[in-house]
Motif scaffolding. Structure first.
Motif, PDB file in Angstrom:
ATOM      1  N   UNK A   1       0.850  -1.194   0.000  1.00  0.00           N
ATOM      2  CA  UNK A   1       0.000   0.000   0.000  1.00  0.00           C
ATOM      3  C   UNK A   1       0.885   1.243   0.000  1.00  0.00           C
ATOM      4  N   UNK A   2       0.620   2.164  -0.921  1.00  0.00           N
ATOM      5  CA  UNK A   2       1.454   3.362  -1.050  1.00  0.00           C
ATOM      6  C   UNK A   2       1.423   4.217   0.207  1.00  0.00           C
ATOM      7  N   UNK A   3       0.350   4.137   0.993  1.00  0.00           N
ATOM      8  CA  UNK A   3       0.271   4.913   2.226  1.00  0.00           C
ATOM      9  C   UNK A   3       1.252   4.402   3.273  1.00  0.00           C
ATOM     10  N   UNK A   4       1.581   3.121   3.226  1.00  0.00           N
ATOM     11  CA  UNK A   4       2.656   2.599   4.069  1.00  0.00           C
ATOM     12  C   UNK A   4       4.024   3.007   3.524  1.00  0.00           C
ATOM     13  N   UNK A   5       4.151   3.007   2.206  1.00  0.00           N
ATOM     14  CA  UNK A   5       5.444   3.316   1.585  1.00  0.00           C
ATOM     15  C   UNK A   5       5.874   4.754   1.862  1.00  0.00           C
ATOM     16  N   UNK A   6       4.911   5.699   1.818  1.00  0.00           N
ATOM     17  CA  UNK A   6       5.290   7.103   2.037  1.00  0.00           C
ATOM     18  C   UNK A   6       5.782   7.322   3.467  1.00  0.00           C
ATOM     19  N   UNK A   7       5.226   6.577   4.408  1.00  0.00           N
ATOM     20  CA  UNK A   7       5.714   6.708   5.786  1.00  0.00           C
ATOM     21  C   UNK A   7       7.145   6.178   5.905  1.00  0.00           C
ATOM     22  N   UNK A   8       7.457   5.147   5.161  1.00  0.00           N
ATOM     23  CA  UNK A   8       8.834   4.641   5.158  1.00  0.00           C
ATOM     24  C   UNK A   8       9.790   5.675   4.575  1.00  0.00           C
ATOM     25  N   UNK A   9       9.363   6.344   3.493  1.00  0.00           N
ATOM     26  CA  UNK A   9      10.204   7.386   2.892  1.00  0.00           C
ATOM     27  C   UNK A   9      10.417   8.518   3.892  1.00  0.00           C
ATOM     28  N   UNK A  10       9.339   8.918   4.582  1.00  0.00           N
ATOM     29  CA  UNK A  10       9.477   9.994   5.570  1.00  0.00           C
ATOM     30  C   UNK A  10      10.404   9.583   6.717  1.00  0.00           C
ATOM     31  N   UNK A  11      10.261   8.343   7.193  1.00  0.00           N
ATOM     32  CA  UNK A  11      11.117   7.879   8.270  1.00  0.00           C
ATOM     33  C   UNK A  11      12.582   7.907   7.855  1.00  0.00           C
ATOM     34  N   UNK A  12      12.858   7.513   6.620  1.00  0.00           N
ATOM     35  CA  UNK A  12      14.240   7.537   6.138  1.00  0.00           C
ATOM     36  C   UNK A  12      14.786   8.960   6.129  1.00  0.00           C
TER      37      UNK A  12
END
Length: 710
Positions: free
Chosen positions: A196-207
């Motif tokens: 899910x892209x909504x999970x992916x964007x949180x990973x990008x933000x965390x990085x």
């Protein structure tokens, strides 16, 4: 100091992913912008720069943005992908972007594998091989010191996708676009990593937020999903497969794994697959229906608009022909007026040509010619004879001449307006772009100004010192010197002494604090060895031996190589006996020295304008300034008396009065003109000292009036 707002820029991201990513960063108070060329429907909440990476506008954007993070999706266009990535990385490195994320995907690995970040790429498709080449460019920049990190994302899905966005977008978009769905031969063996892209964007933000700085990071799906499982999940809302189209990726894709993302970022996928896929399908279906309806409505309105634009010239042409026919009927069947010999058909043709150009003008000429021939035939003329009659033949030709001539001017003006319109649009674009950059610079400047003014750190203190010393009035500067020293060092008792002529005596100029009331009004330098050493060495004095009667700290204020004043600090707390306090006093003294130096220069330059001719008597407006400065000093130190003593002039000239008073007052006293006459301003004078001043003036032949305390 308040936290500086961070900035992130997106380049080349799919619209749906860009919107979700922007919402995540905005929630965390980041400023979000993007570079995209030629998009009409701009996203809400994202500042958009309408330019390409290779343009001069992009260079300007990167030069002024001061970006903390740049996120770029690697392109899939083999003709331009490498050149654009290289241009973007050059801009980012030149602008010193703090972090660069390059978004890749799982196509760089072989289908059916489960690679981690350290595994070597093994692409099986043209797109995969292109992505590997682009990743190598990014790693080359990283080897040269650029903060580049490659994020490899699993296959994404989310509401807002279109049929051009990835595997799920193409799969769901096929039936919506009335295209056949691909049929896989071994559905249990073909697998994808779906995230899910909504999970992916949180990973990008965390990085970004946690400063991840390794070369690679996988943002994987929780597990692989086979085509059979996918169709089982979607069976309640998705159409059945058929065998009319070959699958684009018959072997599926790699299912990436990562230990770094959970260990270093604390991230894992949380959204379940089935609800997310259903939301994506319903959103795509609703978007498709809305798009079709919008297209139909737009097509209908566009068709009506085209019909209207095409029909109006013909309708007006027909109306002009009918009007000319009416005029001809009223004139007895001829468009030529018998009295003036003017042919009204020329007016009709000329109007059509000037309004709409040659096409309508020629139609008007043909209609006018038909009307003329009908009129001539009605008068008994012969059609063949008309062609051989020069008069009638020239009449026919003149219709076409007027049509071509007027149409030429109209068409030329139309072409010119079209050309000017293109130039104008280009200039408007440039103007709006520069205006946007200018407003952003103003916003940054205002924000920096507020941060400096409102901050409590060393920069804020420095700004407040400089702003309070921004004056050329000497008395005000001495007042501010004491006040600033008390504020900066967080002390109460401060005294400023000025050095007299020859450097033998110091006179008290300003004092602050209850503990300074009994401090001597003057100091003889030879009685205090530390003063002599300070005047010679120009160094700070520290009373390490705690000698009674001496200041705890003292600092010289120098101008042009000589000491002009001395700052003295009394009654320090125990915690303030530190090298930090000494350095702070030294810096404050240097700042004050610079301002006092400017004030002395200004005093010299303006002396002729401040005093009455050949006297020490201040002009009325200058004396008023001095009075206000001592009022301010009086407000700061309640026990500091300042007396205003009016003098009876008794017909004396200013020059004579100045001569009589000169030897009866101190150098720090002021004589000034007032609306009532002349007054003396006596700092630190009251009671018996005031009586002594009056007696001294009386002996010099100067009478005084009732005094006033400031």
């Amino acid at each position: 100091m308040s936290t500086w707002t961070k900035k992130v820029m997106f380049v080349g991201l799919p619209r749906y992913f860009e919107q979700i990513l922007a919402a995540c960063f905005r929630k965390e108070a980041w400023e979000v912008s993007r570079i995209a060329a030629g998009e009409g429907n701009l996203p809400q909440g994202i500042r958009t720069y309408d330019c390409t990476i290779e343009s001069e506008e992009a260079k300007t954007v990167f030069a002024v943005q001061n970006l903390d993070l740049l996120i770029y999706r690697l392109e899939r266009d083999p003709a331009h992908a490498a050149a654009r990535l290289d241009a973007l990385l050059r801009l980012a490195v030149g602008a010193r972007v703090r972090r660069i994320f390059l978004l890749s995907n799982d196509e760089v690995f072989a289908p059916g594998t489960q690679p981690v970040e350290t595994d070597a790429p093994a692409p099986q498709t043209e797109t995969g091989r292109l992505l590997v080449r682009l990743e190598s460019i990014g790693l080359t920049y990283r080897a040269q010191g650029a903060p580049v990190t490659i994020l490899r994302l699993a296959e994404l899905y989310a509401p807002g996708q279109t049929s051009d966005d990835g595997f799920i977008g193409r799969l769901f978009g096929a039936p919506l676009m009335r295209r056949p769905i691909p049929r896989y031969l071994a559905t249990e063996e073909v697998s994808y990593g779906l995230l899910d892209a909504r999970d992916a964007v949180f990973a990008v933000y965390q990085a970004a937020d946690r400063g991840f700085d390794s070369s690679h990071l996988h943002i994987p799906a929780p597990q692989g999903t086979t085509i059979a499982e996918l169709y089982q999940i979607c069976s309640d809302f998705f159409p059945r497969m058929n065998a009319q189209e070959e699958p684009r990726e018959p072997n599926g894709r790699a299912v990436m794994k990562s230990s770094l993302i959970e260990e270093q970022l604390g991230w894992r996928s949380r959204r379940p697959l089935a609800p997310g896929l259903k939301e994506t399908w319903e959103a795509m279906e609703a978007a498709r229906d809305a798009y079709v309806e919008d297209i139909r409505e737009f097509s209908r309105l566009a068709w009506l608009g085209r019909i209207r634009l095409k029909m109006i010239p013909y309708a007006e042409n027909l109306a002009g022909a009918l009007a000319t026919f009416g005029v001809s009927y009223l004139q007895g069947g001829s468009s030529v007026n018998s009295m003036t010999a003017f042919d009204f058909a020329f007016l009709y043709i000329g109007c059509m040509g000037l309004l709409y150009g040659k096409r309508q003008a020629l139609i008007a000429a043909v209609l006018s010619l038909i009307l003329l021939i009908v009129n001539l035939l009605g008068q008994g003329g012969d059609l063949v004879a008309m062609l051989y009659n020069p008069r009638e033949f020239l009449h026919f030709v003149s219709y076409f001449f007027v049509a071509v001539l007027t149409g030429y001017f109209a068409d030329r003006e139309s072409y010119r307006q079209e050309s000017d319109g293109r130039v104008k649009r280009r200039l408007q674009y440039r103007c709006s772009f520069l205006e946007k950059i200018f407003k952003e610079n103003l916003a940054v400047k205002d924000r920096l100004y507020r941060q400096i003014v409102n901050s409590d750190d060393s920069i804020g203190r420095l700004y407040r010192i400089i702003s309070r010393l921004d004056s050329v009035e000497t008395e005000n500067l001495f007042t501010q010197t004491a006040s600033i020293t008390a504020d900066i060092l967080d002390v109460n008792d401060v005294v400023v002494y000025v050095v007299g002529e020859g450097g033998y005596y110091l006179r008290q100029k300003v004092r602050l604090g209850k503990g300074t009331a009994d401090m001597p009004r003057s100091l003889r330098v030879e009685d205090y060895p530390y003063l002599g050493e300070m005047l010679r060495e120009k160094k700070i004095f520290v009373n390490r031996d705690l000698v009674q009667g001496l200041p705890d700290l003292a600092a010289p204020i120098s101008y042009e190589g000589r000491v002009i004043a001395v700052l003295q600090i009394y009654h320090l707390d125990f915690e303030q006996w530190s090298l930090y306090q000494q350095n702070l006093l030294s810096i404050t003294a240097r700042l004050v020295s610079s301002s006092l130096g400017r004030a002395y220069e200004w005093e010299k330059e303006t002396a002729g304008r401040k005093y009455l001719d050949e006297t020490r008597i201040l002009r009325a407006e200058e004396f008023r300034k001095v009075v206000e400065e001592f009022r301010e000093r009086r407000r700061m130190q309640q026990d500091y008396p300042v007396t205003l003593l009016p003098i009876k002039v008794n017909g004396m000239t200013y020059s004579k009065l100045d001569h009589q008073i000169a030897n009866s007052i101190r150098a720090e006293d002021f004589i000034g003109a007032t609306p009532e006459g002349v007054s003396l301003l006596l700092p630190d004078v009251a009671g018996k000292t005031l009586d002594m001043v009056r007696e001294r003036l009386a002996k010099a032949g100067v009478e005084t009036e009732e005094c006033q305390a400031l």
